[in-house]
Design an enzyme around this catalytic site. Structure first.
Site, mmCIF file in Angstrom:
data_model
loop_
_atom_site.group_PDB
_atom_site.id
_atom_site.type_symbol
_atom_site.label_atom_id
_atom_site.label_comp_id
_atom_site.label_asym_id
_atom_site.label_seq_id
_atom_site.Cartn_x
_atom_site.Cartn_y
_atom_site.Cartn_z
ATOM 1 N N TYR A 161 0.852 -1.196 0.000
ATOM 2 C CA TYR A 161 0.000 0.000 0.000
ATOM 3 C C TYR A 161 0.884 1.241 0.000
ATOM 4 C CZ TYR A 161 -4.268 2.580 0.318
ATOM 5 O OH TYR A 161 -5.291 3.433 0.006
ATOM 6 N N ARG A 219 -9.259 11.383 -7.174
ATOM 7 C CA ARG A 219 -8.168 12.057 -6.457
ATOM 8 C C ARG A 219 -7.404 10.964 -5.714
ATOM 9 N NH1 ARG A 219 -6.792 12.307 -1.875
ATOM 10 N NH2 ARG A 219 -8.752 11.743 -0.925
ATOM 11 N N LYS A 259 -6.241 -1.535 -0.595
ATOM 12 C CA LYS A 259 -6.988 -1.367 0.657
ATOM 13 C C LYS A 259 -7.581 -2.700 1.110
ATOM 14 C CE LYS A 259 -7.487 2.629 2.638
ATOM 15 N NZ LYS A 259 -7.920 4.011 2.765
ATOM 16 N N GLU A 285 -13.679 5.440 -1.874
ATOM 17 C CA GLU A 285 -12.254 5.717 -1.707
ATOM 18 C C GLU A 285 -11.726 6.647 -2.788
ATOM 19 O OE1 GLU A 285 -10.647 4.277 0.870
ATOM 20 O OE2 GLU A 285 -8.785 5.269 0.308
ATOM 21 N N ASP A 286 -11.046 7.679 -2.365
ATOM 22 C CA ASP A 286 -10.331 8.578 -3.281
ATOM 23 C C ASP A 286 -11.186 9.166 -4.395
ATOM 24 O OD1 ASP A 286 -8.164 8.440 -1.718
ATOM 25 O OD2 ASP A 286 -6.889 7.317 -3.081
ATOM 26 N N ASP A 342 -13.411 6.148 3.959
ATOM 27 C CA ASP A 342 -12.241 6.096 4.846
ATOM 28 C C ASP A 342 -11.424 7.386 4.821
ATOM 29 O OD1 ASP A 342 -10.428 4.681 6.631
ATOM 30 O OD2 ASP A 342 -9.033 4.917 4.964
ATOM 31 N N ASP A 343 -11.338 8.037 3.644
ATOM 32 C CA ASP A 343 -10.565 9.295 3.574
ATOM 33 C C ASP A 343 -11.105 10.287 4.591
ATOM 34 O OD1 ASP A 343 -9.283 8.344 1.269
ATOM 35 O OD2 ASP A 343 -10.934 9.054 0.023
ATOM 36 N N ALA A 345 -8.899 24.392 6.268
ATOM 37 C CA ALA A 345 -10.311 24.219 6.630
ATOM 38 C C ALA A 345 -11.049 23.556 5.477
ATOM 39 C CB ALA A 345 -10.921 25.576 6.971
ATOM 40 N N GLY A 346 -10.393 22.536 4.873
ATOM 41 C CA GLY A 346 -10.992 21.829 3.743
ATOM 42 C C GLY A 346 -11.654 20.523 4.176
ATOM 43 N N ALA A 381 -10.522 17.450 4.772
ATOM 44 C CA ALA A 381 -9.920 16.684 5.869
ATOM 45 C C ALA A 381 -10.222 17.358 7.215
ATOM 46 C CB ALA A 381 -8.418 16.549 5.662
ATOM 47 N N ASN A 383 -0.007 15.438 3.450
ATOM 48 C CA ASN A 383 0.808 14.484 2.690
ATOM 49 C C ASN A 383 1.085 15.067 1.310
ATOM 50 O OD1 ASN A 383 0.847 12.325 4.562
ATOM 51 N ND2 ASN A 383 -1.261 11.837 4.027
ATOM 52 N N ASN A 407 -4.540 5.424 8.887
ATOM 53 C CA ASN A 407 -5.911 4.896 8.997
ATOM 54 C C ASN A 407 -5.949 3.370 9.127
ATOM 55 O OD1 ASN A 407 -5.923 7.442 7.977
ATOM 56 N ND2 ASN A 407 -7.573 7.110 6.514
HETATM 57 P P1 NAD Z 1 -8.484 20.720 0.753
HETATM 58 O O1 NAD Z 1 -7.948 21.256 -0.515
HETATM 59 O O2 NAD Z 1 -9.923 20.374 0.865
HETATM 60 O O3 NAD Z 1 -8.186 21.804 1.930
HETATM 61 C C1 NAD Z 1 -6.993 22.543 2.061
HETATM 62 C C2 NAD Z 1 -7.248 23.681 3.043
HETATM 63 O O4 NAD Z 1 -6.010 24.319 3.318
HETATM 64 C C3 NAD Z 1 -8.179 24.768 2.528
HETATM 65 O O5 NAD Z 1 -9.086 25.122 3.549
HETATM 66 C C4 NAD Z 1 -7.258 25.930 2.244
HETATM 67 O O6 NAD Z 1 -7.888 27.204 2.430
HETATM 68 C C5 NAD Z 1 -6.184 25.721 3.268
HETATM 69 N N1 NAD Z 1 -4.943 26.387 2.920
HETATM 70 C C6 NAD Z 1 -4.297 26.394 1.729
HETATM 71 N N2 NAD Z 1 -3.204 27.175 1.793
HETATM 72 C C7 NAD Z 1 -3.158 27.668 3.051
HETATM 73 C C8 NAD Z 1 -2.267 28.537 3.721
HETATM 74 N N3 NAD Z 1 -1.216 29.059 3.123
HETATM 75 N N4 NAD Z 1 -2.536 28.822 5.019
HETATM 76 C C9 NAD Z 1 -3.605 28.328 5.640
HETATM 77 N N5 NAD Z 1 -4.473 27.473 5.054
HETATM 78 C C10 NAD Z 1 -4.247 27.156 3.768
HETATM 79 O O7 NAD Z 1 -7.562 19.478 1.115
HETATM 80 P P2 NAD Z 1 -7.914 18.271 2.118
HETATM 81 O O8 NAD Z 1 -8.573 17.158 1.390
HETATM 82 O O9 NAD Z 1 -8.563 18.841 3.323
HETATM 83 O O10 NAD Z 1 -6.439 17.725 2.475
HETATM 84 C C11 NAD Z 1 -5.513 18.548 3.137
HETATM 85 C C12 NAD Z 1 -4.262 17.751 3.446
HETATM 86 O O11 NAD Z 1 -4.564 16.747 4.418
HETATM 87 C C13 NAD Z 1 -3.654 17.009 2.250
HETATM 88 O O12 NAD Z 1 -2.268 17.258 2.204
HETATM 89 C C14 NAD Z 1 -3.892 15.562 2.549
HETATM 90 O O13 NAD Z 1 -2.829 14.759 2.083
HETATM 91 C C15 NAD Z 1 -3.931 15.557 4.052
HETATM 92 N N6 NAD Z 1 -4.685 14.379 4.537
HETATM 93 C C16 NAD Z 1 -3.998 13.466 5.298
HETATM 94 C C17 NAD Z 1 -4.629 12.318 5.743
HETATM 95 C C18 NAD Z 1 -3.878 11.327 6.617
HETATM 96 O O14 NAD Z 1 -2.727 11.524 6.912
HETATM 97 N N7 NAD Z 1 -4.473 10.246 7.072
HETATM 98 C C19 NAD Z 1 -5.953 12.077 5.382
HETATM 99 C C20 NAD Z 1 -6.657 13.030 4.612
HETATM 100 C C21 NAD Z 1 -5.992 14.175 4.192
#
Ligand code: NAD
Length: 537
Positions: free
Chosen positions: A92, A145, A163, A234-235, A257-258, A291-292, A294, A397, A442
């Protein structure tokens, strides 16, 4: 031909290779089809390791292991379980990312089901073409994605396959009940559209109503063909993922799961930190950078857990703050999406994350911004100014996007940080003390939930189930683990950890009335007996 020794040998589910006994060789007509020497599985694993180690690149090791899965399933799973720390990164993440990017080029044999938009009226027939009639688990993607790699179209199939391998390897979900599915809705990946070896539809992605209708047709068909199915999405691209989950979570047995797995593992990290740092969970205050999708998923689950621990929703929301590309989420901002509004507070606007820390005084910062290096020295020092043991979780990531490294967090906090990241970091030694940081993976959550759903024949997957899993993971971190810097259990014990989590989740499923079967008297034994063991039968 059907039951001939030759076909038994070529079926990965029945093949034992050189381990077929003398009697079996006689009975099935295998004599002469194998060398005379009868080998144990241990000898076979020796050969697998020797061959695997002769490949230099992870992708070649992945190709080799995939071929093993297609040849001898039992040996494949026994090998993976023999050393999870070695094999999980090969079957994985991170290797699966490159495998997906190159899937059209490296595939030897297709696996799972491919359902394209062109086959929209034929989905039921396709599902019935699968040889197993009682499928319980599907991981399904549209490749929208894939990890942090964007739109990979049907090459995203590596993810459902990988997975489901984790479901079996980490929690013992029997492989015959699992089915990887990729939905081919086109791709916007120009490289793939121009690649003669891209195996999917050479057309742009569909969207809007056409996409939603395709998903609806799929959900109806799969529940008809496999009535006990649990669908793991997923994704999918963020907006599709949120919409699909919202539409189906209370209609069928399904989860994402994401969103939910990530949220549960982050919640588990904060529960563990609360246990050992003496700060009760319901007094934690979390500030997100990003604030996206995740952040929203994690925040939603934290609020759920705060409520479970005695706070009302209004009070719980006061414990979660967010900061995005335009600054702190405050009520006076008029650029917020609906899902962000509950996390916007009555406060002064700010575009300085480090200063916001001094004002809000969070106990934890979680980085989901995709901005590598955003947790700079000032940020970490300000967290130390308002906490004895600050929780620093850079979750973005891949590694290059991590808001800080483990070394930075431990150095700038003088070893005070309680640290976990999305991407793995090597142990760090500071002034003679070595810290082994945890990865918010996860894999501690979804395989165990899968085992509990499989065993109990649950008909829904609720937030409560994820929080129960998070609590059960946190409970298994020992003081010894925590002293080394770990806030998650060791990956070497993944099967034992998953089993314990599955027992707790199964109890919750029965208690919530979501099970499809009668509650057994001894849940531990019941779950144990449901677990797949890779041994020749
Ligand atoms: P997303 O695009 O939905 O959200 C990104 C957020 O970051 C937005 O709210 C954006 O406004 C903000 N942002 C961008 N630039 C910024 C800055 N300079 N300052 C402050 N905020 C800023 O993305 P997502 O799906 O929420 O994923 C975000 C990250 O989380 C990714 O890198 C992803 O790999 C990681 N993630 C990790 C795991 C894990 O480790 N298990 C799981 C899910 C997501």
């Amino acid at each position: 031909m059907e039951d001939s020794g030759y076909s038994i040998l070529r079926n990965p589910g029945t093949n034992k290779g050189t381990a077929f006994t003398l009697e079996e060789r006689k009975k099935y007509g295998l004599e002469g089809l194998l060398p005379d020497q009868i080998e144990t599985m241990e000898t076979q694993i020796l050969r697998v390791n020797e061959q695997l180690d002769s490949f230099e690149t992870p992708i070649n090791k992945y190709i080799y292991l995939t071929a093993l899965l297609d040849t001898n399933e039992t040996l494949f799973f026994k090998t993976v379980i023999s050393n999870p720390a070695k094999f999980l990164p090969l079957v994985y993440t991170p290797t699966v990312g490159e495998a997906c990017q190159r899937l059209g080029h490296i595939t030897r044999r297709p696996r799972g089901l491919f359902i394209s938009i062109e086959q929209k009226d034929n989905i039921e027939t396709i599902l019935r073409n699968w040889p197993v009639k009682d499928v319980r688990f599907t991981v399904v993607s549209d490749g929208g994605r894939i990890l942090g790699l964007g739109d990979l179209g049907i090459c995203g199939m590596g993810i459902p396959i990988g997975k489901l391998v984790l479901y079996t390897s980490c929690a013992g979900v029997p492989p015959e009940y699992t089915l990887p599915i990729i939905l081919d809705v086109g791709t916007n990946n120009e490289t793939f559209l121009n690649d003669p070896l891209y195996p999917g539809l050479k057309r742009k992605r569909i969207g809007g109503q056409e996409f939603d209708e395709f998903i609806e047709t799929f959900v109806v068909a799969i529940n008809k063909v496999f009535p006990k199915i649990c669908i793991q999405w997923e994704d999918f691209a963020g907006k599709d993922a949120i919409r699909i989950l919202d539409r189906y979570h209370d209609k069928v047995c399904t989860f994402n799961d994401d969103m939910q797995g990530t949220a549960a593992i982050a919640t588990a990290g904060i529960i563990t930190a609360s246990r050992f740092s003496g700060t009760p969970f319901n007094t934690q205050k979390i500030l997100f950078l990003g604030a996206g999708a995740a952040a929203f998923g994690i925040a939603d689950m934290l609020v759920y857990k705060f409520q479970k621990d005695g706070l009302d929703r209004k009070e719980a929301l006061k414990h979660v703050w967010m900061f995005d590309v335009n600054g702190l989420l405050v009520k006076s901002r008029n650029d917020l999406a609906d899902y962000q509004k509950p996390f916007a507070h009555e406060s002064e606007p700010s575009d300085d994350f480090a200063k916001s820390i001094l004002k809000i005084k969070p106990t934890a910062i979680i980085g989901v911004s995709t901005v590598g290096g955003a947790f700079n020295q000032q940020v970490i020092e300000n967290m130390c100014a308002v906490n004895l043991r600050p929780l620093i979780f850079p979750y973005s990531n891949p590694t290059s996007h991590s808001e800080c490294t483990a070394e930075q967090a431990y150095t700038w906090s003088k070893g005070k940080a309680i640290f976990a990241s999305g991407s793995p970091f090597a142990p760090v030694t500071i002034e003679g003390q070595t810290f082994t940081s945890g990865q918010g993976n996860n894999v501690y959550i979804f395989p165990a939930i899968g085992l509990a759903i499989f065993a109990t024949e649950a008909n829904r997957v609720t937030n409560e189930i994820f929080v129960t899993a998070a609590e059960a993971v946190a409970e298994q971190v020992t003081e010894e683990n925590f002293a080394k810097g770990l806030i998650y259990p060791l990956i070497d014990n993944i099967q034992e950890v998953s089993y314990n989590v599955a027992v707790k989740v199964a109890e919750k499923i029965f208690e919530s009335g979501l099970a499809g079967i009668k509650k057994p008297t001894d849940i531990r034994t019941f779950i144990k007996n449901k677990m797949y063991e890779p041994k020749y039968r």
